[in-house]
Design a protein around this motif. Structure first.
Motif, PDB file in Angstrom:
ATOM      1  N   VAL A 110      91.181   5.934  -1.910  1.00 19.90           N
ATOM      2  CA  VAL A 110      91.044   7.109  -0.997  1.00 19.90           C
ATOM      3  C   VAL A 110      89.231   7.866  -1.732  1.00 19.90           C
ATOM      4  CG1 VAL A 110      91.575  10.113  -1.316  1.00 19.90           C
ATOM      5  CG2 VAL A 110      93.510   7.722  -1.318  1.00 19.90           C
ATOM      6  N   ALA A 111      89.595   8.099  -0.638  1.00 22.17           N
ATOM      7  CA  ALA A 111      87.703   8.937  -0.579  1.00 22.17           C
ATOM      8  C   ALA A 111      87.819  10.581  -1.032  1.00 22.17           C
ATOM      9  CB  ALA A 111      86.657   8.453   0.356  1.00 22.17           C
ATOM     10  N   ILE A 112      86.819  10.657  -2.342  1.00 21.51           N
ATOM     11  CA  ILE A 112      87.150  12.125  -2.522  1.00 21.51           C
ATOM     12  C   ILE A 112      85.418  12.605  -2.666  1.00 21.51           C
ATOM     13  CG2 ILE A 112      87.647  13.448  -4.559  1.00 21.51           C
ATOM     14  CD1 ILE A 112      90.156  12.244  -3.465  1.00 21.51           C
ATOM     15  N   THR A 113      85.642  14.083  -1.867  1.00 18.35           N
ATOM     16  CA  THR A 113      84.341  14.255  -1.618  1.00 18.35           C
ATOM     17  C   THR A 113      83.786  15.193  -3.088  1.00 18.35           C
ATOM     18  OG1 THR A 113      84.880  16.310  -1.313  1.00 18.35           O
ATOM     19  CG2 THR A 113      84.340  15.402   0.155  1.00 18.35           C
ATOM     20  N   GLY A 114      82.437  15.005  -3.556  1.00 26.81           N
ATOM     21  CA  GLY A 114      81.528  15.576  -4.230  1.00 26.81           C
ATOM     22  C   GLY A 114      82.609  16.999  -4.908  1.00 26.81           C
ATOM     23  N   CYS A 115      82.055  18.036  -3.379  1.00 31.01           N
ATOM     24  CA  CYS A 115      82.473  19.361  -4.036  1.00 31.01           C
ATOM     25  C   CYS A 115      84.442  19.505  -4.078  1.00 31.01           C
ATOM     26  CB  CYS A 115      82.315  20.348  -2.605  1.00 31.01           C
ATOM     27  SG  CYS A 115      80.406  20.713  -2.598  1.00 31.01           S
ATOM     28  N   ASP A 116      84.889  18.652  -3.334  1.00 31.93           N
ATOM     29  CA  ASP A 116      86.552  18.857  -3.894  1.00 31.93           C
ATOM     30  C   ASP A 116      86.656  18.368  -5.505  1.00 31.93           C
ATOM     31  OD1 ASP A 116      87.988  19.028  -1.496  1.00 31.93           O
ATOM     32  OD2 ASP A 116      87.111  17.479  -0.865  1.00 31.93           O
ATOM     33  N   ALA A 117      85.953  17.451  -5.802  1.00 32.04           N
ATOM     34  CA  ALA A 117      85.657  17.059  -7.048  1.00 32.04           C
ATOM     35  C   ALA A 117      85.563  18.283  -8.584  1.00 32.04           C
ATOM     36  CB  ALA A 117      84.840  16.139  -7.701  1.00 32.04           C
ATOM     37  N   ALA A 118      84.414  19.060  -7.834  1.00 30.40           N
ATOM     38  CA  ALA A 118      83.453  19.790  -8.638  1.00 30.40           C
ATOM     39  C   ALA A 118      84.708  20.844  -9.080  1.00 30.40           C
ATOM     40  CB  ALA A 118      81.715  20.653  -8.232  1.00 30.40           C
ATOM     41  N   GLU A 119      85.550  21.127  -7.538  1.00 34.94           N
ATOM     42  CA  GLU A 119      85.907  22.331  -7.330  1.00 34.94           C
ATOM     43  C   GLU A 119      87.126  22.293  -8.577  1.00 34.94           C
ATOM     44  OE1 GLU A 119      86.933  23.151  -3.358  1.00 34.94           O
ATOM     45  OE2 GLU A 119      85.017  23.736  -3.070  1.00 34.94           O
ATOM     46  N   THR A 120      87.909  20.957  -7.827  1.00 34.22           N
ATOM     47  CA  THR A 120      89.048  21.257  -8.997  1.00 34.22           C
ATOM     48  C   THR A 120      88.725  20.714 -11.131  1.00 34.22           C
ATOM     49  OG1 THR A 120      90.131  19.646  -7.604  1.00 34.22           O
ATOM     50  CG2 THR A 120      90.806  18.958  -9.385  1.00 34.22           C
ATOM     51  N   PHE A 121      87.155  20.256 -10.722  1.00 31.08           N
ATOM     52  CA  PHE A 121      87.230  20.399 -12.090  1.00 31.08           C
ATOM     53  C   PHE A 121      87.049  21.383 -12.787  1.00 31.08           C
ATOM     54  CE2 PHE A 121      84.127  21.010 -15.707  1.00 31.08           C
ATOM     55  CZ  PHE A 121      84.346  19.859 -16.775  1.00 31.08           C
ATOM     56  N   VAL A 122      86.482  22.819 -12.287  1.00 33.92           N
ATOM     57  CA  VAL A 122      86.269  24.001 -12.993  1.00 33.92           C
ATOM     58  C   VAL A 122      88.017  24.660 -12.610  1.00 33.92           C
ATOM     59  CG1 VAL A 122      85.759  24.908 -10.949  1.00 33.92           C
ATOM     60  CG2 VAL A 122      85.060  26.135 -12.035  1.00 33.92           C
ATOM     61  N   GLU A 123      88.657  24.723 -11.448  1.00 37.75           N
ATOM     62  CA  GLU A 123      90.025  24.787 -11.581  1.00 37.75           C
ATOM     63  C   GLU A 123      91.063  24.800 -13.139  1.00 37.75           C
ATOM     64  OE1 GLU A 123      93.479  25.490  -8.311  1.00 37.75           O
ATOM     65  OE2 GLU A 123      92.384  24.015  -8.526  1.00 37.75           O
ATOM     66  N   GLN A 124      90.144  23.336 -13.083  1.00 33.57           N
ATOM     67  CA  GLN A 124      91.279  22.872 -14.274  1.00 33.57           C
ATOM     68  C   GLN A 124      91.028  23.308 -15.773  1.00 33.57           C
ATOM     69  OE1 GLN A 124      90.522  20.196 -16.431  1.00 33.57           O
ATOM     70  NE2 GLN A 124      92.262  20.085 -18.133  1.00 33.57           N
ATOM     71  N   MET A 125      89.459  23.470 -15.758  1.00 30.76           N
ATOM     72  CA  MET A 125      89.408  23.760 -17.034  1.00 30.76           C
ATOM     73  C   MET A 125      89.957  25.681 -17.341  1.00 30.76           C
ATOM     74  SD  MET A 125      87.637  21.427 -18.673  1.00 30.76           S
ATOM     75  CE  MET A 125      86.195  22.332 -19.514  1.00 30.76           C
ATOM     76  N   ALA A 126      89.458  26.420 -16.444  1.00 32.67           N
ATOM     77  CA  ALA A 126      88.993  27.142 -15.527  1.00 32.67           C
ATOM     78  C   ALA A 126      90.742  28.207 -16.805  1.00 32.67           C
ATOM     79  CB  ALA A 126      88.826  27.993 -14.711  1.00 32.67           C
ATOM     80  N   SER A 127      91.711  27.270 -16.316  1.00 31.27           N
ATOM     81  CA  SER A 127      93.058  27.432 -16.245  1.00 31.27           C
ATOM     82  C   SER A 127      93.973  27.468 -17.287  1.00 31.27           C
ATOM     83  CB  SER A 127      94.509  26.328 -15.266  1.00 31.27           C
ATOM     84  OG  SER A 127      94.828  26.105 -15.406  1.00 31.27           O
ATOM     85  N   ALA A 128      92.978  26.189 -18.185  1.00 30.05           N
ATOM     86  CA  ALA A 128      93.097  25.615 -19.455  1.00 30.05           C
ATOM     87  C   ALA A 128      93.148  26.777 -20.886  1.00 30.05           C
ATOM     88  CB  ALA A 128      93.062  24.178 -19.529  1.00 30.05           C
TER      89      ALA A 128
END
Length: 223
Positions: free
Chosen positions: A43-61
């Motif tokens: 599956v191809a993932i855009t860089g923006c999707d990867a960045a959004e999920t990263f910040v969401e996960q860091m903020a949630s933690a």
């Protein structure tokens, strides 16, 4: 990876691939190689999707309601993915964009602008800097720390943040599709005697799916 997963009692169902424009040719070769050795569900993932999920996960933690992250990738022509997450009233809003990262001072201004947008909606903004371009990441963090009231956090394994975000995007979308597919099948079958839901097409949650070479052509993600 498949061998390590199996040895630890896990099974790899999908492979997430993400890349910057400068690595497009290498990404195409990688996807072709994965197909040649018989590894399914790439599956191809855009860089923006990867960045959004990263910040969401860091903020949630960290228990933060508002956070910004800058992931810097590449060496010869580095680019930065700036993502902002704001949670309020049970709703999480995401924004992201791609900017040139050659000048860390100009990049710092872009990150500060993203933080200002978020600060208008929250009292505090958590700021994260990461990516495989370690030197630039450190320079950006230093520049931001001299101007922001909030100290920038460089998380552990910061060089893997881009890949981590892609993997989490992949896993999260796969779980949501499974739940939706199961509910749809139960509604159609009355809750009894139904089989497994049919395979569904994966689309990143922000609907910015990159084209997999040889499969088709998709428009460039809108930033």
């Amino acid at each position: 990876t498949y061998g390590v997963a199996a040895a630890n009692g896990h099974h790899v169902e999908r492979i997430a691939v993400t890349w910057t424009d400068g690595a497009a040719e290498d990404a195409e070769l990688l996807i072709e190689a994965l197909g040649e050795v018989g590894l399914p569900n790439v599956v191809a993932i855009t860089g923006c999707d990867a960045a959004e999920t990263f910040v969401e996960q860091m903020a949630s933690a960290a228990g933060e309601s508002c956070a910004a992250a800058c992931l810097i990738e590449g060496t010869q022509a580095p680019v930065a993915y700036i993502a902002v997450m704001h949670a309020a009233g049970g709703v999480r809003r995401m924004r992201s964009r791609v900017v040139d990262a050659a000048d860390h001072r100009q990049l710092a201004l872009s990150v500060r602008g993203a933080c200002a947008e978020c600060a208008a909606e929250a009292d505090e903004v958590a700021v994260y800097a990461a990516g495989s371009a370690g030197v630039l990441t450190g320079m950006l963090a230093g520049e931001l720390n001299s101007t922001l009231s909030t100290q920038v956090t460089i998380p552990q394994n910061a060089a893997l943040a881009f890949a981590r975000g892609a993997a989490l995007t992949n896993a999260g979308a796969h779980r949501r599709l499974h739940v939706v597919g199961t509910r749809s099948a139960m509604a159609a079958g009355g809750g009894s005697g139904i089989g497994l839901p049919a395979p569904a097409l994966f689309v990143p949650r922000t609907a910015k799916l990159m084209a997999i070479p040889g499969v088709g052509t998709a428009p460039a993600p809108v930033s």
